[in-house]
Every structure is written in structure tokens, then in C-alpha cells.
Design a protein around this motif. Structure first.
Motif, PDB file in Angstrom:
ATOM      1  N   THR A 392       8.866  29.543  31.926  1.00 53.16           N
ATOM      2  CA  THR A 392       7.663  30.337  32.162  1.00 53.16           C
ATOM      3  C   THR A 392       7.761  30.926  33.562  1.00 53.16           C
ATOM      4  N   VAL A 393       7.715  32.252  33.644  1.00 48.04           N
ATOM      5  CA  VAL A 393       7.861  32.948  34.932  1.00 48.04           C
ATOM      6  C   VAL A 393       6.779  34.012  35.084  1.00 48.04           C
ATOM      7  N   ASN A 394       6.533  34.386  36.335  1.00 47.32           N
ATOM      8  CA  ASN A 394       5.596  35.477  36.621  1.00 47.32           C
ATOM      9  C   ASN A 394       6.291  36.811  36.362  1.00 47.32           C
ATOM     10  N   GLY A 395       6.124  37.350  35.169  1.00 43.89           N
ATOM     11  CA  GLY A 395       6.759  38.620  34.843  1.00 43.89           C
ATOM     12  C   GLY A 395       8.242  38.457  34.581  1.00 43.89           C
ATOM     13  N   THR A 396       8.862  39.543  34.119  1.00 47.88           N
ATOM     14  CA  THR A 396      10.285  39.498  33.758  1.00 47.88           C
ATOM     15  C   THR A 396      11.174  40.290  34.713  1.00 47.88           C
ATOM     16  N   THR A 397      10.581  40.950  35.700  1.00 47.67           N
ATOM     17  CA  THR A 397      11.351  41.827  36.591  1.00 47.67           C
ATOM     18  C   THR A 397      12.410  41.060  37.367  1.00 47.67           C
ATOM     19  N   GLU A 398      12.016  39.919  37.936  1.00 46.28           N
ATOM     20  CA  GLU A 398      12.938  39.204  38.824  1.00 46.28           C
ATOM     21  C   GLU A 398      13.978  38.384  38.072  1.00 46.28           C
ATOM     22  N   ILE A 399      13.648  37.891  36.876  1.00 47.11           N
ATOM     23  CA  ILE A 399      14.613  37.078  36.133  1.00 47.11           C
ATOM     24  C   ILE A 399      15.591  37.949  35.345  1.00 47.11           C
ATOM     25  N   LYS A 400      15.230  39.226  35.133  1.00 48.31           N
ATOM     26  CA  LYS A 400      16.070  40.105  34.311  1.00 48.31           C
ATOM     27  C   LYS A 400      17.501  40.235  34.837  1.00 48.31           C
ATOM     28  N   PRO A 401      17.741  40.492  36.149  1.00 48.85           N
ATOM     29  CA  PRO A 401      19.135  40.622  36.607  1.00 48.85           C
ATOM     30  C   PRO A 401      19.960  39.364  36.365  1.00 48.85           C
ATOM     31  N   TRP A 402      19.326  38.192  36.488  1.00 44.07           N
ATOM     32  CA  TRP A 402      20.050  36.936  36.260  1.00 44.07           C
ATOM     33  C   TRP A 402      20.450  36.816  34.794  1.00 44.07           C
ATOM     34  N   LEU A 403      19.524  37.070  33.893  1.00 45.22           N
ATOM     35  CA  LEU A 403      19.846  36.993  32.465  1.00 45.22           C
ATOM     36  C   LEU A 403      20.882  38.043  32.070  1.00 45.22           C
ATOM     37  N   ARG A 404      20.748  39.244  32.625  1.00 40.81           N
ATOM     38  CA  ARG A 404      21.668  40.329  32.292  1.00 40.81           C
ATOM     39  C   ARG A 404      23.083  40.028  32.780  1.00 40.81           C
ATOM     40  N   SER A 405      23.197  39.228  33.866  1.00 40.61           N
ATOM     41  CA  SER A 405      24.518  38.952  34.437  1.00 40.61           C
ATOM     42  C   SER A 405      25.385  38.098  33.520  1.00 40.61           C
ATOM     43  N   PHE A 406      24.771  37.472  32.483  1.00 45.11           N
ATOM     44  CA  PHE A 406      25.558  36.682  31.535  1.00 45.11           C
ATOM     45  C   PHE A 406      26.213  37.549  30.471  1.00 45.11           C
ATOM     46  N   GLY A 407      25.864  38.846  30.417  1.00 46.96           N
ATOM     47  CA  GLY A 407      26.486  39.754  29.471  1.00 46.96           C
ATOM     48  C   GLY A 407      26.271  39.327  28.027  1.00 46.96           C
ATOM     49  N   SER A 408      27.345  39.310  27.244  1.00 50.20           N
ATOM     50  CA  SER A 408      27.240  38.990  25.818  1.00 50.20           C
ATOM     51  C   SER A 408      26.986  37.509  25.558  1.00 50.20           C
ATOM     52  N   SER A 409      26.988  36.693  26.595  1.00 47.24           N
ATOM     53  CA  SER A 409      26.727  35.259  26.421  1.00 47.24           C
ATOM     54  C   SER A 409      25.242  34.944  26.370  1.00 47.24           C
ATOM     55  N   CYS A 410      24.380  35.960  26.533  1.00 51.18           N
ATOM     56  CA  CYS A 410      22.942  35.724  26.557  1.00 51.18           C
ATOM     57  C   CYS A 410      22.226  36.695  25.620  1.00 51.18           C
ATOM     58  N   GLU A 411      21.299  36.176  24.810  1.00 49.49           N
ATOM     59  CA  GLU A 411      20.471  36.997  23.927  1.00 49.49           C
ATOM     60  C   GLU A 411      19.002  36.656  24.186  1.00 49.49           C
ATOM     61  N   ILE A 412      18.190  37.653  24.542  1.00 49.71           N
ATOM     62  CA  ILE A 412      16.764  37.435  24.763  1.00 49.71           C
ATOM     63  C   ILE A 412      16.073  37.307  23.404  1.00 49.71           C
ATOM     64  N   LEU A 413      15.274  36.257  23.241  1.00 45.82           N
ATOM     65  CA  LEU A 413      14.532  36.044  21.994  1.00 45.82           C
ATOM     66  C   LEU A 413      13.058  36.413  22.142  1.00 45.82           C
ATOM     67  N   GLU A 414      12.441  35.989  23.219  1.00 44.41           N
ATOM     68  CA  GLU A 414      11.023  36.268  23.471  1.00 44.41           C
ATOM     69  C   GLU A 414      10.837  36.520  24.965  1.00 44.41           C
ATOM     70  N   PRO A 415       9.790  37.323  25.304  1.00 42.98           N
ATOM     71  CA  PRO A 415       8.864  38.073  24.446  1.00 42.98           C
ATOM     72  C   PRO A 415       9.543  39.295  23.813  1.00 42.98           C
ATOM     73  N   ALA A 416       8.907  39.853  22.792  1.00 42.72           N
ATOM     74  CA  ALA A 416       9.510  40.932  22.010  1.00 42.72           C
ATOM     75  C   ALA A 416       9.756  42.176  22.858  1.00 42.72           C
ATOM     76  N   TYR A 417       8.799  42.515  23.738  1.00 43.70           N
ATOM     77  CA  TYR A 417       8.979  43.740  24.530  1.00 43.70           C
ATOM     78  C   TYR A 417      10.143  43.590  25.508  1.00 43.70           C
ATOM     79  N   PHE A 418      10.352  42.371  26.020  1.00 40.09           N
ATOM     80  CA  PHE A 418      11.464  42.125  26.931  1.00 40.09           C
ATOM     81  C   PHE A 418      12.787  42.233  26.178  1.00 40.09           C
TER      82      PHE A 418
END
Length: 436
Positions: A392-418
Motif C-alpha cells: 500500500t503506497v501513496n499513489g503510483t508515481t514514485e513506485i512506478k520507476p522501481w516496478l518498471r526497472s524489472f522489465g519483463s520480470s514484473c506484471e502489474i495486476l492492480e489497480p486496473a488503471y495503473f
């Protein structure tokens, strides 16, 4: 830390490192909000500092300052921008005076009046002679920064060098201490004091003829110039937080056309400033390891505000607030930062992501990295192919670069808009690589 402010030089060096000499004199001056004459004068001053700091280099290795920044900046284990702290910490007259004081205290403990006699007899006749108040002020400064200490508890105080540590260690122990300080200064924040301590240890070893055996065991490629430059403001802000005082400064946002403006001292040449005059109560200082930036979080009339420290100039402490008010504001901030990945104070959102294991590779570096960097997030489900991470985080702006840095090893499930945002971004990236 430094007794003088050097806002102009900080912004000057920041621009020089960013542009690598691509700007003309006129463009550089306009971006900084200074005249071309001031640009030339500042550049001359910095060249003099560089030549004095690196005077041991052969003449043929000397280069223009901009060229040295452009080509040598990443070739040294010593961040070149650190020389600003060494060169601007004291005025010229203070530098001469304090050198005499330290040289005298190196042999024996002396009183303030005895040290005043040393200064008056040893200073260059061209420099003004200090009075008792000036010498006592110098001694107080040296005691505050830990260079000297009082030897007795009763007046008149006798001062001596506070160098018990290096005097009691063997050369081998000093080598180990030097290596430790070198590693910590290059990998931890704040780092300026560590670099200055490292330099002091190196000079001590050289004075004892042990320095010729010192070999730099590590070479660091330094990326974040702001990390060093903005430490000039760090201790001023921490002092204001400790004393519960508001601060006033001229602020230039990252999107502003200018990053600095000279302080108006002549009303005939006064011009409109492009910065915003801010008065606020600092509550917390945060360092962003991903981008090498410092942030100040504060309380103002319109709530919690965040400022990039690279845009803060002319910082001054102002009025103090009551302990109750300060604690109430800090509690409010901590409550808003409870689910903040860094400094976001927006609405809390639950993020779920699936991380894929790297096949049969051991160790599982994807899972290890998630456990190391994932803060308070937890692994909810796991099988041999993947695991689901939830936070649980305050918004998705700051965590997005970290998740994106995993490339194909990471798939976002929720929330739908993210999830849709990430799909759109990866489609855009894919389009860049479409066949021509």
C-alpha cells in the motif's frame, strides 16, 4: 561546515556539469540570472581554486576548467565538485589566521591571549591584525567543528589540537581507517564530511612519510553532482529543524527559466527576481537514492510542501515556533508519509504485482531484490514460476520507476488503471523498436 554561503558557485558548477560546456557565455549567464561580467569573474575564481587544489599536476596536464569538468569528471575517485567546500569554507584572512593558530597549537596548549600574540607576530603585514574578539571567535569555531579542545575546565582556557585518534593509531591501523572512510564517504550520505576526514587522514600519513605507500584501493564513478553540492544546505536545514525555526529562502523550481539570481545590493541596478521568496517551517530532509536528489519537507499555511534542495538559495533561519506546534506539524507529516514510497503524500492505494522467477537460475535474484528494496511490501502468494507482491503506497508515481526497472520480470495486476498505464508505456517503447 562552511562559514560562507556559496549559492552562486553551487549553481554555476551544477550548470557546468549538466551542459558539459555546450552553452555559450551569454546562454550560461542568462540561465543563471547573472551578467556576463559576473560569469567571467566567477569562472576566473573557480579556475584559481582548481589550480591551487591541483597544483601538484604537471604543467602539460593543465586544462581549461570547462574542459576538465567535461573530460576528467568521471576519471577520478575524488569528486571534483568537492573542492568548492575546501576552497570556500573560509575567507582568505581567516585561512591565514587559522593556519597560524593550528600551527602554534601543534606544539603546545595555549591560551587565547597567547594565540593572539602568535597571530599578531606571524600574519602578513598586508593583512589586518585581529582583535581578541576575532581570535576567540576563531577558537569557538574550531572547537565546534572538533579541531581543537579545551585542556582545562577553569579560566583562562588552554586549547590544544584534538588529534588524539590519529596520534594513538599505528600506520597499519590508519591505513584501515583511511580505507573505511573512503568506502563510507563514497557510498553513504551525507558524504562531504567523510571526504574531508579522508583528506585529513591522507595528509597525516604523508607527513609521517607513510603516505607514499598509500594506494587507492577503490575507484568510484561519481554520478550525482547534486548529492555533493546540496549538502551545503543540509546542515543549515538540520540546524533549523533541531531548533524548531522557520527558514526563508529564494526558490527556483525545476521548471523555472533561471536557477539563480544575484542578491540585489545596488538599488540602481535592481531587477525583478524569477525565484519565489518562501518562508516555511522545515520538518524533514529526505534523500532520493535513485536520482541523487535532496528534498526538504515543510509546513506552510497551505499545508505540507516539498522543495527540491537544488533550487534553494539564500537560506536564512528566522523565527522559532513553540515545541507543541512543531510536534503537531511533524506528527501530521509522519502520518501523511506513512505509506509514502519516498515523499508522496497522496491517497493510499494498494498495488499488486506478479514477479516471475528467473528460470532455474540460483540464487533467485529477482526475489532477493524485491525483498531488499520492496520496503514494507509483502509476498502474498508464491509458486515455482512466480510470486505476488503486495504493498500500500501513496499513489503510483514514485513506485512506478522501481516496478518498471524489472522489465519483463514484473506484471502489474492492480489497480486496473495503473496496469493500463504500464501497458500503454510498454506499447510506446515497443513502437520505438518497430522494424523500419
Amino acid at each position: 561546515m562552511a562559514k560562507e554561503s556559496f549559492d552562486k558557485e553551487i549553481q554555476f558548477l551544477r550548470m557546468l556539469a549538466l551542459t558539459s560546456g555546450a552553452y555559450s557565455r551569454q546562454q550560461f549567464a542568462e540561465r543563471l540570472g547573472i551578467s556576463v561580467h559576473t560569469f567571467d569573474k566567477t569562472l576566473r575564481r573557480l579556475k584559481e581554486i582548481v589550480s591551487s587544489m591541483y597544483e601538484q599536476l604537471p604543467q602539460e596536464q593543465g586544462k581549461e576548467f570547462a574542459e576538465a569538468i567535461r573530460f576528467n569528471y568521471y576519471e577520478s575517485s575524488d569528486p571534483m565538485l568537492l573542492f568548492l567546500f575546501r576552497a570556500k569554507s573560509l575567507k582568505e584572512s581567516e585561512s591565514h589566521r587559522i593556519s597560524l593558530l593550528l600551527a602554534a597549537l601543534n606544539d603546545q596548549a595555549l591560551t587565547a591571549m597567547e594565540l593572539m600574540d602568535v597571530c599578531c607576530s606571524g600574519l602578513d603585514p598586508k593583512l589586518p591584525l585581529p582583535d581578541e574578539k576575532t581570535v576567540r571567535s576563531d577558537l569557538k569555531y574550531l572547537e565546534e567543528v572538533g579541531v581543537i579542545r579545551k585542556e582545562n575546565a577553569a579560566r583562562p582556557y588552554r586549547y590544544r589540537l584534538h588529534n588524539d585518534l590519529v596520534q594513538s593509531l599505528s600506520d597499519e591501523e590508519l591505513y584501515d581507517l583511511y580505507d573505511f572512510v573512503d568506502v563510507m564517504a563514497n557510498t553513504q550520505v551525507p558524504s562531504v564530511q567523510g571526504y574531508l576526514l579522508r583528506d585529513g587522514l591522507k595528509k597525516h600519513l604523508q607527513r609521517n612519510d607513510a603516505g607514499k605507500h598509500v594506494i587507492e584501493p577503490f575507484l568510484y564513478k561519481y554520478h550525482f553532482y547534486s548529492r555533493i553540492l546540496d549538502e551545503a544546505h543540509l546542515f543549515t536545514l538540520l540546524s533549523a529543524i533541531r531548533s524548531r525555526r522557520k527558514v526563508q529562502f529564494l526558490y527556483f523550481s525545476p521548471k523555472a527559466e533561471k536557477s539563480y539570481t544575484s542578491r540585489n545590493t545596488n538599488p540602481l541596478f535592481e531587477r525583478e527576481s524569477k525565484g519565489s521568496l518562501v518562508q516555511t517551517l522545515p520538518l524533514k530532509v529526505v534523500y532520493d537514492h535513485q536520482y541523487g536528489r535532496w528534498y526538504m519537507l515543510s509546513s506552510s499555511r497551505d499545508g505540507i510542501r516539498k522543495y527540491r534542495m537544488e533550487g534553494m538559495t539564500q537560506i536564512e533561519e528566522t523565527v522559532a515556533v513553540s515545541p507543541d506546534v512543531f510536534e503537531a506539524k511533524r506528527t501530521e507529516l509522519e502520518d501523511k508519509l506513512r505509506y509514502s514510497w519516498l515523499i508522496d503524500t497522496g491517497r493510499p492505494i494498494k498495488v499488486r504485482a506478479r514477479f516471475f522467477n528467473p528460470g532455474s537460475f540460483e540464487p533467485n535474484f529477482v526475489k532477493e531484490r524485491v525483498l531488499l528494496q520492496g520496503q514494507w511490501g509483502v509476498i502474498m502468494e508464491e509458486d515455482e514460476h512466480s510470486f505476488i507482491y503486495e504493498i500500500t503506497v501513496n499513489g503510483t508515481t514514485e513506485i512506478k520507476p522501481w516496478l518498471r526497472s524489472f522489465g519483463s520480470s514484473c506484471e502489474i495486476l492492480e489497480p486496473a488503471y495503473f496496469r493500463q498505464q504500464m501497458i500503454d508505456e510498454w506499447k510506446e517503447i515497443q513502437a520505438y523498436y518497430a522494424s523500419v
